[in-house]
Design a protein around this motif. Structure first.
Motif, PDB file in Angstrom:
ATOM      1  N   PRO A  65       0.813  -1.221   0.000  1.00  0.00           N
ATOM      2  CA  PRO A  65       0.000   0.000   0.000  1.00  0.00           C
ATOM      3  C   PRO A  65       0.848   1.275   0.000  1.00  0.00           C
ATOM      4  O   PRO A  65       0.437   2.302  -0.554  1.00  0.00           O
TER       5      PRO A  65
ATOM      6  N   ALA B 279       0.687   4.184  -2.786  1.00  0.00           N
ATOM      7  CA  ALA B 279       0.584   5.603  -2.458  1.00  0.00           C
ATOM      8  C   ALA B 279       1.660   6.409  -3.179  1.00  0.00           C
ATOM      9  O   ALA B 279       1.411   7.527  -3.655  1.00  0.00           O
TER      10      ALA B 279
ATOM     11  N   SER C  45      -3.879  -2.224  -1.167  1.00  0.00           N
ATOM     12  CA  SER C  45      -3.050  -1.303  -1.941  1.00  0.00           C
ATOM     13  C   SER C  45      -3.901  -0.314  -2.732  1.00  0.00           C
ATOM     14  O   SER C  45      -3.554   0.867  -2.851  1.00  0.00           O
TER      15      SER C  45
ATOM     16  N   GLY D 207      -4.789   2.359  -0.408  1.00  0.00           N
ATOM     17  CA  GLY D 207      -3.688   3.316  -0.249  1.00  0.00           C
ATOM     18  C   GLY D 207      -3.580   4.262  -1.429  1.00  0.00           C
ATOM     19  O   GLY D 207      -3.325   5.461  -1.274  1.00  0.00           O
TER      20      GLY D 207
ATOM     21  N   THR E  29      -4.361   8.438  -1.315  1.00  0.00           N
ATOM     22  CA  THR E  29      -3.380   9.408  -1.800  1.00  0.00           C
ATOM     23  C   THR E  29      -3.990  10.348  -2.833  1.00  0.00           C
ATOM     24  O   THR E  29      -3.684  11.544  -2.852  1.00  0.00           O
TER      25      THR E  29
ATOM     26  N   VAL F  94      -1.669   5.562   5.377  1.00  0.00           N
ATOM     27  CA  VAL F  94      -1.501   4.114   5.212  1.00  0.00           C
ATOM     28  C   VAL F  94      -0.683   3.531   6.366  1.00  0.00           C
ATOM     29  O   VAL F  94      -1.056   2.503   6.951  1.00  0.00           O
TER      30      VAL F  94
END
Length: 266
Positions: free
Chosen positions: A86, A90, A174, A177, A181, A194
């Protein structure tokens, strides 16, 4: 549909041409190998000492059925390093904000919903490959330990089910994340959130004080999905864990789409 496929290919090309992605991947995989290499000899000795009735004692722990213990360790070996995926997602999401490339991307594809779909598909393809590679490394180390005992165990349906659940967790967390972002419009903010979500699970503070709350965090959901409740202290079952992971990925992606469509590209 063809426009989405072309856009997805373009987004995947962006990911694959980012030097930071390959540097991070290289460090992550090297760290994975280093971590798994440390207990390899001890685990091989534990496998060699499996009793005739199929009981193993791992690292001076409680005796367990060998098959279940080995498959559980196989999945948990992948789980520990996958917490970095993750963070990588990001970084990928934040790259366009940092470089100012997002504005050019939006000009090339004004329909931001289609743009987000292309980004999600490209990232999912990349994450699938990364997660499968991590699972492969775990399997290689496990094979070295069990090759003289029961190597066929690593090709069993239960082993592939464990890998499948791991890949689902790695991709969904992921994607969360990545979406966070996009919402935050910055790599540092996305990585911070995260890491905070992971830390809440690693410290085990919520699981002791409020298990129901702990079960709602994505890293905890991954633990609940992948690990054996008979060996590990879990806050919910695997179905609950899967639903939480899907919920996080879905909600954050929808909010990211709204955010991306409601702001000027910069």
């Amino acid at each position: 549909m063809s426009a989405v496929l072309y856009a997805t290919r373009a987004e995947l090309t962006k990911i694959l041409t980012l030097p930071s992605v390959w540097i991070f991947m290289g460090v992550m995989l090297a760290l994975d190998v280093l971590v798994l290499a440390q207990p390899a000899r001890l685990f091989a000795e534990a496998v060699a000492a499996i009793t005739p009735d199929g009981v193993i004692e791992i690292f001076a722990g409680e005796p367990e059925p060998a098959n279940e213990a080995i498959l559980g360790l196989l999945v948990s070996s992948s789980l520990q390093i996958s917490m970095l995926l993750p963070v990588l997602a990001a970084m990928i999401a934040g790259q366009e904000f940092r470089s100012g490339q997002l504005g050019l991307t939006v000009l090339a594809m004004p329909r931001r919903g289609r743009l987000l779909v292309a980004k999600i598909l490209a990232l999912t393809a990349f994450l699938l490959c990364a997660a499968i590679l991590i699972a492969g490394i775990s399997t290689a180390f496990m094979y070295a330990a069990v090759k003289d005992w029961n190597p066929g165990l690593l090709l069993s349906g239960d082993a592939f089910l464990g890998h499948g659940k791991f890949v689902v967790f790695a991709v969904l967390f992921s994607l969360t994340g990545f979406a966070i972002t996009v919402i935050a419009r910055g790599t540092l903010a996305g990585v911070t959130v995260v890491v905070a979500l992971i830390a809440l699970t690693m410290t085990q503070v919520p699981s002791g004080a409020a298990p129901a709350l702990d079960a709602l965090f994505p890293a905890s959901a991954g633990r609940n999905l992948l690990l054996d409740a008979g060996v590990n202290r879990l806050s919910a079952g695997p179905v609950h864990g899967l639903l939480v992971l899907v919920g996080w990925a879905l909600v954050t992606t929808v909010v990211a789409g709204i955010t991306l469509g409601g702001r000027d590209a910069r």
